[in-house]
Motif scaffolding. Structure first.
Motif, PDB file in Angstrom:
ATOM      1  N   PRO A 125       0.823  -1.213   0.000  1.00  0.00           N
ATOM      2  CA  PRO A 125       0.000   0.000   0.000  1.00  0.00           C
ATOM      3  C   PRO A 125       0.854   1.258   0.000  1.00  0.00           C
ATOM      4  O   PRO A 125       1.851   1.353   0.714  1.00  0.00           O
ATOM      5  N   GLY A 126       0.465   2.211  -0.840  1.00  0.00           N
ATOM      6  CA  GLY A 126       1.193   3.469  -0.940  1.00  0.00           C
ATOM      7  C   GLY A 126       2.269   3.481  -2.014  1.00  0.00           C
ATOM      8  O   GLY A 126       2.743   4.540  -2.407  1.00  0.00           O
ATOM      9  N   ALA A 127       2.658   2.281  -2.485  1.00  0.00           N
ATOM     10  CA  ALA A 127       3.724   2.200  -3.492  1.00  0.00           C
ATOM     11  C   ALA A 127       3.192   2.529  -4.885  1.00  0.00           C
ATOM     12  O   ALA A 127       2.004   2.375  -5.163  1.00  0.00           O
ATOM     13  N   PHE A 128       4.096   2.964  -5.736  1.00  0.00           N
ATOM     14  CA  PHE A 128       3.763   3.182  -7.141  1.00  0.00           C
ATOM     15  C   PHE A 128       4.097   1.915  -7.925  1.00  0.00           C
ATOM     16  O   PHE A 128       5.052   1.199  -7.600  1.00  0.00           O
ATOM     17  N   VAL A 129       3.311   1.642  -8.953  1.00  0.00           N
ATOM     18  CA  VAL A 129       3.485   0.419  -9.726  1.00  0.00           C
ATOM     19  C   VAL A 129       3.231   0.718 -11.194  1.00  0.00           C
ATOM     20  O   VAL A 129       2.383   1.558 -11.529  1.00  0.00           O
ATOM     21  N   THR A 130       3.967   0.051 -12.061  1.00  0.00           N
ATOM     22  CA  THR A 130       3.786   0.245 -13.500  1.00  0.00           C
ATOM     23  C   THR A 130       2.873  -0.838 -14.064  1.00  0.00           C
ATOM     24  O   THR A 130       2.672  -1.889 -13.452  1.00  0.00           O
ATOM     25  N   GLN A 131       2.355  -0.574 -15.239  1.00  0.00           N
ATOM     26  CA  GLN A 131       1.525  -1.575 -15.900  1.00  0.00           C
ATOM     27  C   GLN A 131       2.332  -2.838 -16.195  1.00  0.00           C
ATOM     28  O   GLN A 131       1.796  -3.945 -16.122  1.00  0.00           O
ATOM     29  N   ARG A 132       3.603  -2.676 -16.547  1.00  0.00           N
ATOM     30  CA  ARG A 132       4.449  -3.840 -16.811  1.00  0.00           C
ATOM     31  C   ARG A 132       4.618  -4.700 -15.561  1.00  0.00           C
ATOM     32  O   ARG A 132       4.634  -5.930 -15.630  1.00  0.00           O
TER      33      ARG A 132
ATOM     34  N   GLN B 158      -0.719   4.454  -8.241  1.00  0.00           N
ATOM     35  CA  GLN B 158      -0.336   4.307  -6.840  1.00  0.00           C
ATOM     36  C   GLN B 158      -1.373   3.468  -6.106  1.00  0.00           C
ATOM     37  O   GLN B 158      -2.578   3.687  -6.232  1.00  0.00           O
ATOM     38  N   ILE B 159      -0.891   2.491  -5.352  1.00  0.00           N
ATOM     39  CA  ILE B 159      -1.779   1.678  -4.525  1.00  0.00           C
ATOM     40  C   ILE B 159      -2.264   2.538  -3.357  1.00  0.00           C
ATOM     41  O   ILE B 159      -1.520   3.369  -2.837  1.00  0.00           O
ATOM     42  N   ALA B 160      -3.512   2.359  -2.973  1.00  0.00           N
ATOM     43  CA  ALA B 160      -4.095   3.169  -1.903  1.00  0.00           C
ATOM     44  C   ALA B 160      -3.213   3.153  -0.658  1.00  0.00           C
ATOM     45  O   ALA B 160      -2.704   2.109  -0.246  1.00  0.00           O
ATOM     46  N   SER B 161      -3.011   4.326  -0.081  1.00  0.00           N
ATOM     47  CA  SER B 161      -2.184   4.447   1.118  1.00  0.00           C
ATOM     48  C   SER B 161      -2.990   4.119   2.368  1.00  0.00           C
ATOM     49  O   SER B 161      -4.218   4.239   2.390  1.00  0.00           O
ATOM     50  N   VAL B 162      -2.278   3.712   3.391  1.00  0.00           N
ATOM     51  CA  VAL B 162      -2.907   3.378   4.672  1.00  0.00           C
ATOM     52  C   VAL B 162      -2.726   4.542   5.632  1.00  0.00           C
ATOM     53  O   VAL B 162      -1.632   5.079   5.755  1.00  0.00           O
ATOM     54  N   SER B 163      -3.783   4.933   6.286  1.00  0.00           N
ATOM     55  CA  SER B 163      -3.721   5.977   7.306  1.00  0.00           C
ATOM     56  C   SER B 163      -4.788   5.662   8.344  1.00  0.00           C
ATOM     57  O   SER B 163      -5.711   4.884   8.086  1.00  0.00           O
ATOM     58  N   PRO B 164      -4.684   6.249   9.532  1.00  0.00           N
ATOM     59  CA  PRO B 164      -5.738   6.028  10.528  1.00  0.00           C
ATOM     60  C   PRO B 164      -7.128   6.386  10.010  1.00  0.00           C
ATOM     61  O   PRO B 164      -8.102   5.692  10.308  1.00  0.00           O
TER      62      PRO B 164
END
Length: 222
Positions: free
Chosen positions: A26-33, A68-74
């Protein structure tokens, strides 16, 4: 099952599973590849799945860095649990009044069997059974409503909760008895057809789950 799904739906399932299992963070960026490699599906199918992942709030798209994968927060956790509580209270209030005595007895039997099989050394097989039993009770209540809109909203919300805080929420040797006993308290209320008792037990169970997700202490009273 996965092999009956359309290619884009297979991508969706495989990517959300990868997030839940922490292959994607969560929170990381990722490419289509990268999504092609992780899902094992063609680029075209990945591209077809991305709008659904974005619509469900699992991915966000930025011009500068891509997906970007959804980030985690309270606040993310609190929002997800607020929705979960609302949906499950509606579901269990219906389930307790309308499900059969046989179905309730089967739920009790399933949970009691796990407690009966508990030994000093908790096996991975027992933990997996307990985990599936945990999820099935909640899913069963939602499915009992026979409302496709609610089921879909609940499914997406469950993915978000599990992807955000899965390590804290999985059943372990240290929390198995507590979780099963909390479920048994819910089932006890259902067996009595007592909506108030069932709701109180459910709220306590979900409150403890939320506390774990936020790194807070749980209510360990029997």
């Amino acid at each position: 099952m996965l092999n009956t799904l359309k290619p884009s739906a297979k991508v969706y399932e495989k990517i959300t599973d990868a997030i839940v299992r922490r292959r994607l963070i969560p929170g990381a960026f990722v490419t289509q590849r990268e999504l092609v490699e992780i899902s094992g599906m063609p680029l075209g199918s990945v591209r077809e799945a991305i709008p659904r992942l974005e619509a469900d709030g699992i991915f966000t798209s930025t011009r500068q860095r891509g997906l970007q994968i959804a980030s985690v927060s309270p606040s993310f956790i609190r929002n997800a649990y607020q929705l979960r509580v609302a949906l499950e209270k509606e579901a269990f209030s219906v389930l307790v009044e309308h499900t059969s005595d046989e179905a309730i007895a089967e739920m009790r039997k399933q949970h009691q069997a796990i407690l009966d099989d508990l030994t000093d050394e908790v096996s991975d097989e027992l933990l997996e059974r307990a985990q599936q039993t945990d999820w099935e009770l909640h899913d069963r209540a939602i499915d009992f409503l026979q409302n496709e809109v609610i089921s879909e909203v609940y499914r997406v919300n469950a993915i978000k909760i599990r992807m955000a805080i899965q390590p804290q929420l999985r059943i372990t040797a240290s929390n198995l008895v507590r979780v099963m006993n909390e479920h048994m308290a819910i089932i006890d209320g259902m067996a009595k057809r007592d909506v108030a008792q069932t709701m109180a037990a459910l709220e306590r169970h979900l409150r403890n789950s939320k506390a774990l997700a936020l790194g807070q202490d749980v209510d360990v009273r029997r």
